[in-house]
Enzyme design. Structure first.
Site, PDB file in Angstrom:
ATOM      1  N   LYS A   1      34.567  26.136  -4.380  1.00 49.87           N
ATOM      2  CA  LYS A   1      34.641  24.891  -4.001  1.00 49.87           C
ATOM      3  C   LYS A   1      35.882  24.169  -4.263  1.00 49.87           C
ATOM      4  CE  LYS A   1      29.648  24.403  -3.923  1.00 49.87           C
ATOM      5  NZ  LYS A   1      28.298  23.424  -4.174  1.00 49.87           N
TER       6      LYS A   1
ATOM      7  N   TYR B   1      24.807  24.666   5.683  1.00 49.18           N
ATOM      8  CA  TYR B   1      23.808  23.835   4.848  1.00 49.18           C
ATOM      9  C   TYR B   1      22.948  23.425   5.967  1.00 49.18           C
ATOM     10  CZ  TYR B   1      26.420  23.507   0.601  1.00 49.18           C
ATOM     11  OH  TYR B   1      27.303  23.743  -0.641  1.00 49.18           O
TER      12      TYR B   1
ATOM     13  N   PHE C   1      22.465  13.041   1.430  1.00 48.84           N
ATOM     14  CA  PHE C   1      23.728  13.492   0.679  1.00 48.84           C
ATOM     15  C   PHE C   1      24.488  14.295   1.479  1.00 48.84           C
ATOM     16  CE2 PHE C   1      20.096  16.069  -1.315  1.00 48.84           C
ATOM     17  CZ  PHE C   1      20.658  17.072  -1.111  1.00 48.84           C
TER      18      PHE C   1
ATOM     19  N   ARG D   1      23.258  33.471  -9.700  1.00 45.66           N
ATOM     20  CA  ARG D   1      22.722  32.080  -9.914  1.00 45.66           C
ATOM     21  C   ARG D   1      22.393  31.737 -11.231  1.00 45.66           C
ATOM     22  NH1 ARG D   1      22.344  28.438  -5.405  1.00 45.66           N
ATOM     23  NH2 ARG D   1      21.092  27.300  -6.656  1.00 45.66           N
TER      24      ARG D   1
ATOM     25  N   THR E   1      22.112  23.196 -10.450  1.00 47.76           N
ATOM     26  CA  THR E   1      22.971  22.811  -9.489  1.00 47.76           C
ATOM     27  C   THR E   1      23.924  21.490  -9.998  1.00 47.76           C
ATOM     28  OG1 THR E   1      21.424  23.075  -7.958  1.00 47.76           O
ATOM     29  CG2 THR E   1      22.802  21.254  -7.232  1.00 47.76           C
TER      30      THR E   1
ATOM     31  N   ARG F   1      29.104  26.544 -13.991  1.00 49.92           N
ATOM     32  CA  ARG F   1      28.983  24.904 -13.711  1.00 49.92           C
ATOM     33  C   ARG F   1      28.811  24.080 -14.853  1.00 49.92           C
ATOM     34  NH1 ARG F   1      24.498  25.208  -8.622  1.00 49.92           N
ATOM     35  NH2 ARG F   1      26.136  25.328  -6.864  1.00 49.92           N
TER      36      ARG F   1
ATOM     37  N   ASN G   1      30.284  21.092  -8.127  1.00 47.34           N
ATOM     38  CA  ASN G   1      29.907  22.025  -9.226  1.00 47.34           C
ATOM     39  C   ASN G   1      30.513  23.328  -9.086  1.00 47.34           C
ATOM     40  OD1 ASN G   1      28.663  22.810  -6.647  1.00 47.34           O
ATOM     41  ND2 ASN G   1      26.565  22.188  -7.483  1.00 47.34           N
TER      42      ASN G   1
ATOM     43  N   HIS H   1      29.752  27.984  -4.946  1.00 46.57           N
ATOM     44  CA  HIS H   1      28.253  28.067  -4.210  1.00 46.57           C
ATOM     45  C   HIS H   1      27.993  29.679  -4.260  1.00 46.57           C
ATOM     46  CE1 HIS H   1      25.340  28.171  -0.815  1.00 46.57           C
ATOM     47  NE2 HIS H   1      26.024  29.467  -0.622  1.00 46.57           N
TER      48      HIS H   1
ATOM     49  N   GLU I   1      24.086  33.447   5.451  1.00 43.51           N
ATOM     50  CA  GLU I   1      25.259  32.870   5.024  1.00 43.51           C
ATOM     51  C   GLU I   1      26.472  33.967   5.201  1.00 43.51           C
ATOM     52  OE1 GLU I   1      24.736  31.354   0.990  1.00 43.51           O
ATOM     53  OE2 GLU I   1      23.261  30.076   1.520  1.00 43.51           O
TER      54      GLU I   1
HETATM   55  P1  TYD Z   1      21.382  22.948  -3.048  1.00 42.75           P
HETATM   56  O1  TYD Z   1      21.424  23.934  -2.015  1.00 42.75           O
HETATM   57  O2  TYD Z   1      20.215  22.092  -3.419  1.00 42.75           O
HETATM   58  O3  TYD Z   1      21.813  23.444  -4.444  1.00 42.75           O
HETATM   59  P2  TYD Z   1      22.794  24.624  -4.993  1.00 42.75           P
HETATM   60  O4  TYD Z   1      24.128  24.698  -4.316  1.00 42.75           O
HETATM   61  O5  TYD Z   1      22.627  24.701  -6.572  1.00 42.75           O
HETATM   62  O6  TYD Z   1      22.034  26.036  -4.072  1.00 42.75           O
HETATM   63  O7  TYD Z   1      22.417  21.707  -2.544  1.00 42.75           O
HETATM   64  C1  TYD Z   1      23.635  22.134  -2.022  1.00 42.75           C
HETATM   65  C2  TYD Z   1      24.846  20.997  -2.598  1.00 42.75           C
HETATM   66  O8  TYD Z   1      24.622  19.823  -2.279  1.00 42.75           O
HETATM   67  C3  TYD Z   1      24.694  21.504  -4.282  1.00 42.75           C
HETATM   68  O9  TYD Z   1      25.851  22.331  -4.642  1.00 42.75           O
HETATM   69  C4  TYD Z   1      25.587  19.759  -4.621  1.00 42.75           C
HETATM   70  C5  TYD Z   1      25.029  19.010  -3.327  1.00 42.75           C
HETATM   71  N1  TYD Z   1      23.899  18.059  -3.886  1.00 42.75           N
HETATM   72  C6  TYD Z   1      24.119  16.727  -3.875  1.00 42.75           C
HETATM   73  O10 TYD Z   1      25.254  16.125  -3.981  1.00 42.75           O
HETATM   74  N2  TYD Z   1      23.098  15.958  -4.293  1.00 42.75           N
HETATM   75  C7  TYD Z   1      21.748  16.502  -4.510  1.00 42.75           C
HETATM   76  O11 TYD Z   1      21.047  15.451  -4.828  1.00 42.75           O
HETATM   77  C8  TYD Z   1      21.575  17.778  -4.207  1.00 42.75           C
HETATM   78  C9  TYD Z   1      20.185  18.375  -4.517  1.00 42.75           C
HETATM   79  C10 TYD Z   1      22.613  18.710  -4.053  1.00 42.75           C
END
Ligand code: TYD
Length: 150
Positions: free
Chosen positions: A11, A51, A59, A94, A100, A111, A124, A127, A138
């Protein structure tokens, strides 16, 4: 045990801090093979597909802005993308990433160590695909079949 492939995206926070190599090295050290790698410039349309599962979330727009580097100081919308392959690659990666939200991620996870806890959840660091189905979708979105080692 399952031989799996997973998509990794560094990222913009990781790219800006020049931590791509360090994060990749930690993932490779899990015993995974790097079978595809690229530096690429992204578009909003690509992120909307990537996404697709977050469609309708409040968000999503700011996550896409962040992923395009708009909150960072990158010269373009670059992303470094990788496919890693190995036994149980999806769950292994993971687990190495941690939660997350970097603030809730264990301190020995990627992270937990490299996420920006003072900013917000979206910064974070990296991905990684969450499920076998997500990984297949993906990887097909980010790489052509011939860009991946057989
Ligand atoms: P998600 O796919 O739920 O998490 P991950 O990356 O752990 O698989 O969400 C995608 C990205 O969206 C996540 O890395 C960070 C962002 N995000 C937010 O900004 N706010 C939130 O409340 C959540 C759940 C995710």
């Amino acid at each position: 045990m399952h031989m799996e492939q997973t998509l990794i995206l560094m990222k913009p926070d990781t790219i800006e801090k020049h931590l791509t190599g360090l994060v990749l090295s930690r993932l490779e050290a899990l015993g995974l093979e790097i079978v595809a790698a690229k530096a690429t410039v992204t578009t909003r349309a690509l992120w909307e597909e990537h996404y697709a599962n977050l469609k309708g979330k409040p968000f999503l727009n700011s996550v896409i802005d962040f992923m395009m580097g708009n909150f960072n100081h990158l010269p373009d919308h670059r992303i470094y993308a990788f496919v890693l392959r190995g036994e149980n690659a999806i769950s292994k990666v993971r687990a190495a990433l941690g939660a997350t939200n970097p603030e809730q991620a264990d301190p020995w996870t990627l992270r937990g160590q490299f996420g920006c806890i003072k900013n917000d959840v979206m910064q974070n660091a990296v991905h990684a695909s969450g499920t076998v189905e997500d990984a297949a979708r993906e990887i097909a979105l980010w790489f052509k079949p011939e860009e991946i080692l057989p």
